[in-house]
Design a protein around this motif. Structure first.
Motif, short mmCIF file in Angstrom:
data_model
loop_
_atom_site.label_atom_id
_atom_site.label_comp_id
_atom_site.label_asym_id
_atom_site.label_seq_id
_atom_site.Cartn_x
_atom_site.Cartn_y
_atom_site.Cartn_z
N TYR A 183 8.22 9.20 -3.42
CA TYR A 183 8.60 7.78 -4.18
C TYR A 183 8.11 6.52 -3.14
O TYR A 183 7.51 5.77 -3.90
CB TYR A 183 9.96 7.86 -4.34
CG TYR A 183 10.46 6.48 -4.86
CD1 TYR A 183 10.12 5.97 -6.28
CD2 TYR A 183 11.17 5.56 -3.94
CE1 TYR A 183 10.78 4.67 -6.69
CE2 TYR A 183 11.54 4.42 -4.30
CZ TYR A 183 11.39 3.76 -5.65
OH TYR A 183 11.60 2.55 -6.11
N GLU A 184 8.48 6.54 -1.88
CA GLU A 184 8.19 5.70 -1.03
C GLU A 184 6.69 5.35 -0.96
O GLU A 184 6.40 4.26 -0.82
CB GLU A 184 8.93 5.88 0.49
CG GLU A 184 10.16 5.94 0.43
CD GLU A 184 10.85 4.65 -0.02
OE1 GLU A 184 10.08 3.55 0.21
OE2 GLU A 184 12.15 4.54 -0.40
N GLN A 185 5.85 6.43 -1.00
CA GLN A 185 4.61 6.55 -0.76
C GLN A 185 3.72 5.80 -2.03
O GLN A 185 3.03 4.83 -1.73
CB GLN A 185 3.98 7.97 -0.94
CG GLN A 185 2.41 7.97 -0.66
CD GLN A 185 2.08 9.54 -1.09
OE1 GLN A 185 2.77 10.42 -0.93
NE2 GLN A 185 0.54 9.68 -1.11
N TYR A 186 4.33 6.00 -3.24
CA TYR A 186 3.78 5.41 -4.27
C TYR A 186 4.27 3.97 -4.70
O TYR A 186 3.52 3.44 -5.25
CB TYR A 186 3.73 6.50 -5.67
CG TYR A 186 2.83 7.94 -5.40
CD1 TYR A 186 1.42 7.55 -5.84
CD2 TYR A 186 3.41 8.80 -5.21
CE1 TYR A 186 0.83 8.68 -5.53
CE2 TYR A 186 2.58 10.16 -4.75
CZ TYR A 186 1.14 9.95 -5.07
OH TYR A 186 0.21 10.84 -4.80
N LYS A 187 5.31 3.83 -4.22
CA LYS A 187 5.76 2.47 -4.40
C LYS A 187 5.41 1.60 -3.64
O LYS A 187 4.95 0.51 -3.92
CB LYS A 187 7.56 2.55 -3.94
CG LYS A 187 7.97 1.07 -4.10
CD LYS A 187 9.50 0.94 -3.61
CE LYS A 187 9.24 0.93 -2.06
NZ LYS A 187 10.48 0.71 -1.34
N ASP A 188 5.01 2.07 -2.38
CA ASP A 188 3.98 1.13 -1.51
C ASP A 188 2.68 0.76 -2.12
O ASP A 188 2.23 -0.24 -1.89
CB ASP A 188 4.13 1.74 -0.02
CG ASP A 188 5.45 1.82 0.69
OD1 ASP A 188 6.40 1.00 0.19
OD2 ASP A 188 5.75 2.42 1.82
N ILE A 189 2.08 1.82 -2.67
CA ILE A 189 0.43 1.86 -2.99
C ILE A 189 0.79 0.77 -4.26
O ILE A 189 0.00 0.02 -4.65
CB ILE A 189 0.22 3.12 -3.80
CG1 ILE A 189 -0.18 4.20 -2.63
CG2 ILE A 189 -1.22 2.88 -4.35
CD1 ILE A 189 -0.38 5.59 -2.67
N ALA A 190 1.76 0.89 -5.06
CA ALA A 190 1.93 0.13 -6.37
C ALA A 190 2.17 -1.51 -5.79
O ALA A 190 1.33 -2.35 -6.60
CB ALA A 190 3.15 0.33 -7.24
#
Length: 586
Positions: free
Chosen positions: A118-125
Motif C-alpha cells: 500500500y505504501e509503495q503504490y500510494k507513494d507512486i500515486a
C-alpha cells in the motif's frame, strides 16, 4: 478421388451484407490490411492488436520488417505493467467507493492492498499526481487521478510475453550467456536452487553467488527468445541454402507457436536486408502450396473429430506476414529512401496480388500514402485509419473527412432541437458552445484529425466506415525512449569474416543516374529544412525530425543523429549560399 478430404461447410450469403455490420477481421478469408495515420497516432498498437488476435487463433506470424528500434522484438517482453496499474487503480477507485468505511488505507486494505505494498503504490500515486494531501492526515483525488478512475487514461497492459524466434544473418553472433539470462536459465538464489536439489557443492554455491549457476536443461523454462541463423541470399548458391534454412525457421516456429521476428537493424549491410526480404516473398508461393508444409490438417492427421481440434490445429495452414513502415521496402517513385529498396519493392509487388491464394494475411502500416508504391496500395481489402490530417492521409481519403462531418451533422440534427443545423461550419460553432453535444458526437463520430489514441476508423473501398476501439496488447508496449538492449541485456557482435562482400545491384548507368539523383535528394532535404525554419523550428527540433525520417526510411541514411545542431545549421547555410549565388548568376 482424393486420398484424404474432410468436408467442412463454407457458406456465403447471396445478398450483399454491409461490411460495417460484421467483424472487420476475417479469420477464414485471407486479407490485405493497411494501417495509416500520423506519427504517434497509435498505428503500431493497432497492428499489435491485430497480430495478437491472429496469434490467439493459431496463425503462424512472420513479422519480417519492423521499426529499427527493434519494436517487433517486444513480443517477448513482459514488465507486468497491468499488475502495477491495477494497484494504482485501487488507490484512486476507493475515493468513490461507498460500500466500505474508514480512511484511505483501510478502504484500500478491503480491496487487497495493504502493508508495504500500500505504501509503495500510494507513494507512486502521489509522485504521479494521481492523489494529493488534503491535510496532514487525509488524501484527495486529483483531476488526473479522476481520469484514471474513469478509465480515461491509456497505459501499457502487459501481463504476458509471446515466445519469438529472432531470425538473423549468420554473420551475427549472439552472446549465449546474455540470452540464457534473459530466458531465466540461471538459478536466482538458494531458495530457487532448493526447489530442484537438496544438496549443493562448494563450487556450485560460488557460481550461485555470482549468478552463474545454470538450471539443468531438462528443468529450464521454455525460452521466450530463440535465435536462429540464416545465410543471406545474395548469390544463386546462397539463395538455395537460404530457402532451406528459412523454411526450417518458419516450421520450427509454427511447431512451438512462436512469432518469427526479423528486423533491419539486425543486418550490417546496406543491401542484404532487402535481398532477404525479397527472397522471403519469392519463396512463399512454393512454401504455401507445392511444398506440402501448409496443407490444411485433416481428421486423419489430427486423429480426432474437428470439433475437438485446437485453434492452432485449425489454423495450421494459415500465415500472417507483418511489415511496419512498408514505404521503406516498397517506396513510391516520389520517396527517396534506401537506394536498394527497389530489390524488395519488386518482390512485394509481385506477391501481394496473389497473397490470398497462398493462405496468407498481410498487415502493413505507413504514414503518408504518397510514400507507398501505388501498385501495392491498391490491393488492400481495407484500411484502418488512425488520427491524421487531410494533408497526411492524402487526397484519396478526402471522402472520409466529408463522411464523418456528414454523419456528425445527421446525429446532431437528431438530438439538438433548438435550431436546424444546415452546414458543418454551423455545427462547429454550436459544438464550441455546447460541450455535452460535442462529447456526444465525439463518442460516436470523432473527427478524423481528433481521433483518440484508442480509436480508429475501419474503411472499405466502397466508402463504408466503422469506428472501433483499439486495445493495447498483452505484451509490453514500447515507449519512445525505451531501449530493447537495456531491457533484455542481450548482446551480439558482427563477425566480419562471415559477412559476404556486397556487390552493387546497380549497373554502370544506374550508378551514374543514382549519383545524379543524390543532388536532387539533398535539395529535397534542404527544402524540408527550409519549410521547418519558416514554421519557427529550432535546429535541435529539425535534427530530431530528420533523424526520425531517416530511421523510418523516408530519407536515406545521412547520419543526422551524429550531426550537431550547429553543424546542421552550417550545412544548410552553405546550401542556401550556393542557391543565392546561382540566382545571382542567372
Amino acid at each position: 478421388m482424393s486420398q484424404t478430404y474432410d468436408f467442412v461447410p463454407a457458406f456465403k450469403d447471396g445478398k450483399p451484407i454491409k461490411n460495417a455490420s460484421k467483424d472487420w477481421l476475417n479469420f477464414d478469408e485471407p486479407q490485405i490490411l493497411f494501417y495509416q495515420g500520423m506519427r504517434g497516432s497509435g498505428k503500431s498498437v493497432m497492428v499489435d492488436e491485430t497480430v495478437e488476435k491472429l496469434y490467439n487463433q493459431g496463425f503462424t506470424i512472420l513479422h519480417i520488417w519492423g521499426a529499427r528500434s527493434l519494436e517487433n522484438l517486444y513480443y517477448a517482453i513482459n514488465n507486468n505493467c497491468k499488475y502495477h496499474y491495477d494497484k494504482l487503480k485501487i488507490i484512486v477507485d476507493v475515493f468513490s467507493d461507498k460500500t466500505h468505511q474508514g480512511n484511505h488505507r483501510e478502504r484500500c486494505a478491503s480491496k487487497g492492498l495493504y502493508g508495504d505494498e500500500y505504501e509503495q503504490y500510494k507513494d507512486i500515486a502521489l509522485e504521479e499526481n494521481l492523489i494529493e494531501h488534503y491535510d496532514e492526515t487525509q488524501l484527495k483525488l486529483t483531476e488526473f487521478g479522476l481520469q484514471l478512475s474513469k478509465r480515461e487514461l491509456l497505459h501499457c497492459n502487459c501481463h504476458r510475453a509471446i515466445p519469438i524466434t529472432v531470425a538473423v544473418p549468420d554473420y551475427l553472433e549472439f552472446d549465449q550467456e546474455s540470452l540464457d539470462r534473459f530466458n531465466g536459465f540461471y538459478f536466482s538464489d538458494l531458495k530457487h536452487y532448493s526447489e530442484y536439489f537438496s544438496e549443493i557443492t562448494t563450487f556450485q554455491k560460488e557460481l550461485l553467488k555470482q549468478g552463474k549457476l545454470l538450471i539443468p536443461e531438462y528443468a529450464r523454462p521454455k525460452p521466450v527468445i530463440k535465435v536462429q541463423y540464416f545465410t543471406t541470399p545474395t548469390t544463386a548458391d546462397r539463395k538455395i541454402k537460404f530457402h532451406d534454412e528459412f523454411t526450417k525457421i518458419i516450421l520450427d516456429s509454427r511447431k512451438e507457436h512462436r512469432i518469427v521476428s526479423m528486423n533491419p537493424s539486425l543486418f550490417d549491410g546496406e543491401m542484404d536486408k532487402f535481398y532477404t526480404l525479397a527472397e522471403i516473398f519469392k519463396m512463399m508461393p512454393n512454401l504455401m502450396t507445392n511444398s506440402g508444409h501448409f496443407m490444411p490438417l485433416t481428421q486423419h492427421d489430427v486423429k480426432k473429430p474437428r470439433k475437438y481440434w485446437t485453434r492452432k490445429q485449425k489454423a495450421w495452414h494459415k500465415v500472417a506476414i507483418v511489415i511496419n513502415e512498408v514505404r521503406s521496402v516498397a517506396p513510391s517513385s516520389n520517396l527517396h529512401g534506401d537506394k536498394d529498396a527497389g530489390i524488395s519493392k519488386k518482390a512485394v509487388f509481385g506477391y501481394v496480388p496473389e497473397a490470398r491464394h497462398f493462405k496468407t494475411w498481410l498487415l502493413c502500416d505507413y504514414q503518408d500514402p504518397e510514400d507507398l508504391y501505388s501498385g501495392i496500395k491498391k490491393q488492400g481489402n481495407l484500411t484502418i485509419v488512425k488520427r491524421g490530417s487531410r494533408n497526411i492521409l492524402g487526397e484519396n481519403f478526402s471522402w472520409l473527412f466529408s463522411k464523418v462531418e456528414y454523419d456528425r451533422l445527421g446525429l446532431a440534427r437528431r438530438v439538438y432541437k433548438k435550431q436546424f443545423i444546415e452546414k458543418i461550419e454551423q455545427l462547429r460553432v454550436i459544438e464550441r458552445k455546447h460541450s455535452k453535444l460535442k462529447k456526444y458526437l465525439d463518442d460516436r463520430r470523432p473527427y478524423v484529425d481528433e481521433l483518440p489514441d484508442n480509436k480508429a476508423y475501419v474503411t472499405w473501398q466502397n466508402q463504408e466506415i466503422k469506428l472501433i476501439t483499439v486495445n493495447l496488447p498483452s505484451w509490453h508496449h514500447r515507449q519512445s525512449t525505451e531501449d530493447f538492449l537495456q531491457y533484455t541485456g542481450i548482446r551480439w557482435t558482427i563477425n566480419k569474416e562471415k559477412k559476404p562482400i556486397e556487390k552493387s545491384a546497380l549497373s554502370k548507368k544506374e550508378r551514374k543516374d543514382a549519383s545524379k539523383n543524390m543532388k536532387k535528394i539533398k535539395d529535397d532535404i534542404f527544402k524540408r529544412i527550409n519549410g521547418y525554419r519558416k514554421q519557427g523550428w529550432n535546429w535541435t527540433q529539425i535534427k530530431d525530425e530528420l533523424t526520425q525520417l531517416q530511421n523510418e526510411g523516408v530519407i536515406p541514411n545521412m547520419e543526422f543523429e551524429q550531426k550537431t545542431p550547429k553543424a546542421l545549421s552550417n550545412w544548410y547555410g552553405n546550401w542556401k549560399k550556393k542557391q543565392s549565388d546561382q540566382d545571382d548568376l542567372s
